[in-house]
Design a protein around this motif. Structure first.
Motif, PDB file in Angstrom:
ATOM      1  N   UNK A 144     -83.617  -1.979  17.260  1.00  0.00           N
ATOM      2  CA  UNK A 144     -82.324  -1.464  16.805  1.00  0.00           C
ATOM      3  C   UNK A 144     -82.461  -0.670  15.511  1.00  0.00           C
ATOM      4  N   UNK A 145     -83.373  -1.118  14.642  1.00  0.00           N
ATOM      5  CA  UNK A 145     -83.568  -0.438  13.361  1.00  0.00           C
ATOM      6  C   UNK A 145     -84.415   0.821  13.505  1.00  0.00           C
ATOM      7  N   UNK A 146     -84.972   1.040  14.683  1.00  0.00           N
ATOM      8  CA  UNK A 146     -85.788   2.226  14.903  1.00  0.00           C
ATOM      9  C   UNK A 146     -87.197   2.115  14.366  1.00  0.00           C
ATOM     10  N   UNK A 147     -87.612   0.907  13.994  1.00  0.00           N
ATOM     11  CA  UNK A 147     -88.956   0.735  13.448  1.00  0.00           C
ATOM     12  C   UNK A 147     -90.007   0.523  14.529  1.00  0.00           C
ATOM     13  N   UNK A 148     -89.562   0.161  15.729  1.00  0.00           N
ATOM     14  CA  UNK A 148     -90.486  -0.036  16.842  1.00  0.00           C
ATOM     15  C   UNK A 148     -89.858   0.508  18.116  1.00  0.00           C
ATOM     16  N   UNK A 149     -90.706   0.964  19.018  1.00  0.00           N
ATOM     17  CA  UNK A 149     -90.218   1.330  20.341  1.00  0.00           C
ATOM     18  C   UNK A 149     -90.060   0.051  21.163  1.00  0.00           C
ATOM     19  N   UNK A 150     -89.342   0.157  22.275  1.00  0.00           N
ATOM     20  CA  UNK A 150     -89.187  -1.011  23.142  1.00  0.00           C
ATOM     21  C   UNK A 150     -90.550  -1.478  23.645  1.00  0.00           C
ATOM     22  N   UNK A 155     -87.324  -4.095  31.043  1.00  0.00           N
ATOM     23  CA  UNK A 155     -87.573  -2.650  31.060  1.00  0.00           C
ATOM     24  C   UNK A 155     -86.570  -1.917  31.940  1.00  0.00           C
ATOM     25  N   UNK A 156     -85.973  -2.623  32.904  1.00  0.00           N
ATOM     26  CA  UNK A 156     -84.977  -1.994  33.771  1.00  0.00           C
ATOM     27  C   UNK A 156     -83.597  -1.970  33.118  1.00  0.00           C
ATOM     28  N   UNK A 157     -83.459  -2.679  32.002  1.00  0.00           N
ATOM     29  CA  UNK A 157     -82.184  -2.718  31.285  1.00  0.00           C
ATOM     30  C   UNK A 157     -82.429  -2.407  29.804  1.00  0.00           C
ATOM     31  N   UNK A 158     -82.953  -1.225  29.490  1.00  0.00           N
ATOM     32  CA  UNK A 158     -83.330  -0.930  28.098  1.00  0.00           C
ATOM     33  C   UNK A 158     -82.176  -0.988  27.108  1.00  0.00           C
ATOM     34  N   UNK A 159     -80.953  -0.724  27.573  1.00  0.00           N
ATOM     35  CA  UNK A 159     -79.815  -0.721  26.650  1.00  0.00           C
ATOM     36  C   UNK A 159     -79.507  -2.119  26.120  1.00  0.00           C
ATOM     37  N   UNK A 185     -66.926  -4.930  26.037  1.00  0.00           N
ATOM     38  CA  UNK A 185     -67.789  -6.071  25.724  1.00  0.00           C
ATOM     39  C   UNK A 185     -67.942  -6.989  26.936  1.00  0.00           C
ATOM     40  N   UNK A 186     -66.831  -7.227  27.637  1.00  0.00           N
ATOM     41  CA  UNK A 186     -66.890  -8.079  28.830  1.00  0.00           C
ATOM     42  C   UNK A 186     -67.781  -7.456  29.896  1.00  0.00           C
ATOM     43  N   UNK A 187     -67.713  -6.135  30.027  1.00  0.00           N
ATOM     44  CA  UNK A 187     -68.555  -5.442  31.000  1.00  0.00           C
ATOM     45  C   UNK A 187     -70.027  -5.552  30.609  1.00  0.00           C
ATOM     46  N   UNK A 188     -70.331  -5.355  29.334  1.00  0.00           N
ATOM     47  CA  UNK A 188     -71.716  -5.466  28.876  1.00  0.00           C
ATOM     48  C   UNK A 188     -72.249  -6.883  29.091  1.00  0.00           C
ATOM     49  N   UNK A 189     -71.411  -7.875  28.842  1.00  0.00           N
ATOM     50  CA  UNK A 189     -71.836  -9.259  29.057  1.00  0.00           C
ATOM     51  C   UNK A 189     -72.125  -9.513  30.535  1.00  0.00           C
ATOM     52  N   UNK A 190     -71.324  -8.905  31.400  1.00  0.00           N
ATOM     53  CA  UNK A 190     -71.542  -9.068  32.839  1.00  0.00           C
ATOM     54  C   UNK A 190     -72.863  -8.433  33.260  1.00  0.00           C
ATOM     55  N   UNK A 191     -73.180  -7.285  32.675  1.00  0.00           N
ATOM     56  CA  UNK A 191     -74.460  -6.636  32.987  1.00  0.00           C
ATOM     57  C   UNK A 191     -75.617  -7.494  32.465  1.00  0.00           C
ATOM     58  N   UNK A 192     -75.448  -8.079  31.283  1.00  0.00           N
ATOM     59  CA  UNK A 192     -76.483  -8.960  30.732  1.00  0.00           C
ATOM     60  C   UNK A 192     -76.678 -10.176  31.637  1.00  0.00           C
ATOM     61  N   UNK A 193     -75.582 -10.719  32.160  1.00  0.00           N
ATOM     62  CA  UNK A 193     -75.679 -11.850  33.088  1.00  0.00           C
ATOM     63  C   UNK A 193     -76.404 -11.434  34.365  1.00  0.00           C
ATOM     64  N   UNK A 214     -75.924   4.233  33.746  1.00  0.00           N
ATOM     65  CA  UNK A 214     -75.397   5.092  32.678  1.00  0.00           C
ATOM     66  C   UNK A 214     -75.865   4.614  31.308  1.00  0.00           C
ATOM     67  N   UNK A 215     -75.782   3.311  31.077  1.00  0.00           N
ATOM     68  CA  UNK A 215     -76.146   2.783  29.762  1.00  0.00           C
ATOM     69  C   UNK A 215     -77.641   2.898  29.483  1.00  0.00           C
ATOM     70  N   UNK A 216     -78.445   2.992  30.532  1.00  0.00           N
ATOM     71  CA  UNK A 216     -79.891   3.121  30.333  1.00  0.00           C
ATOM     72  C   UNK A 216     -80.249   4.445  29.668  1.00  0.00           C
ATOM     73  N   UNK A 217     -79.416   5.459  29.873  1.00  0.00           N
ATOM     74  CA  UNK A 217     -79.659   6.762  29.245  1.00  0.00           C
ATOM     75  C   UNK A 217     -78.658   7.062  28.135  1.00  0.00           C
TER      76      UNK A 217
END
Length: 213
Positions: free
Chosen positions: A184-190, A119-123, A75-83, A44-47
């Motif tokens: 984040x600033x929109x100056x570059x693509x991923x 690339x599999x976790x663009x968010x 925030x805890x959920x996002x941290x878990x996904x980052x882990x 979900x967060x990827x889109x």
């Protein structure tokens, strides 16, 4: 032993095993729920990087209360996904045979593997900024492997020894943070930020980029 005594003991044993079986089922259900939540969050967060916990719960086929039972905040959920992403990156590094490759090739493999997982976790590029210490903790296993490759390259003479491994690691982390800020600033693509960070880290450590843009 009288038959009646045997049956009583069997009944007592069955009663004592029931709570254990129930606990095992509960643990299995909890693990299944966590896996479903993390997978749904990744998709979900990827889109929809700003998706809510309710959006993620709906995608996982669970209630919002169930999600909060495992992750007390977004925030805890996002941290878990980052882990989870970090653990996936480490698994990719292990499969890449970094220790068997020459230092320069190992560094390129490590960076390529890291960007592939990223690339599999663009968010993750859009997560709120954290302190340097928190960033180091989040990427600890990845940074340890990068530091190991740098040290090995300097010891073998493949990398420049002018700067310490710790300095090069800190500078590489700063390059990664700059890439995130540009996205984040929109100056570059991923994609552009990934290429810029990749090329900059190789130049920093003194490795020729085999595929410059």
């Amino acid at each position: 032993m009288p038959y009646r005594v045997v049956k009583v003991k069997e009944a007592a044993a069955n009663r004592s095993s029931q709570p254990q079986a129930r606990q095992r089922r509960q643990r299995a259900d909890a693990a299944q729920n966590v896996s479903a939540i993390l997978q749904a969050a990744t998709e979900v967060l990827s889109t929809q990087p700003e998706a809510s916990v309710e959006d993620i719960a709906r995608a996982a086929g669970l209630s919002r209360q169930t999600v909060y039972a495992h992750f007390p905040s977004r925030e805890a959920l996002l941290n878990a996904v980052a882990d989870r992403a970090t653990a996936e990156a480490v698994a990719v590094f292990e499969a890449a045979g970094l220790d068997e490759a020459p230092p320069a090739q190992a560094l390129i493999r490590l960076l390529n593997a890291g960007w592939t997982v990223s690339a599999r976790y663009p968010f993750l590029w859009h997560l709120p900024a954290v302190s340097t210490d928190e960033d180091v903790d989040r990427h600890g296993p990845v940074l340890e492997r990068l530091l190991g490759v740098i040290r090995r390259g300097q010891e073998s003479g493949d990398f420049d020894r002018t700067l310490s491994p710790g300095w090069l690691l800190a500078a590489g982390l700063a390059i990664g943070r700059t890439a995130e800020e540009e996205v984040k600033a929109g100056r570059m693509t991923i994609e552009d930020a990934t290429h810029a960070a990749h090329h900059s880290i190789l130049r920093l450590i003194g490795v020729h980029d085999p595929a410059p843009r």
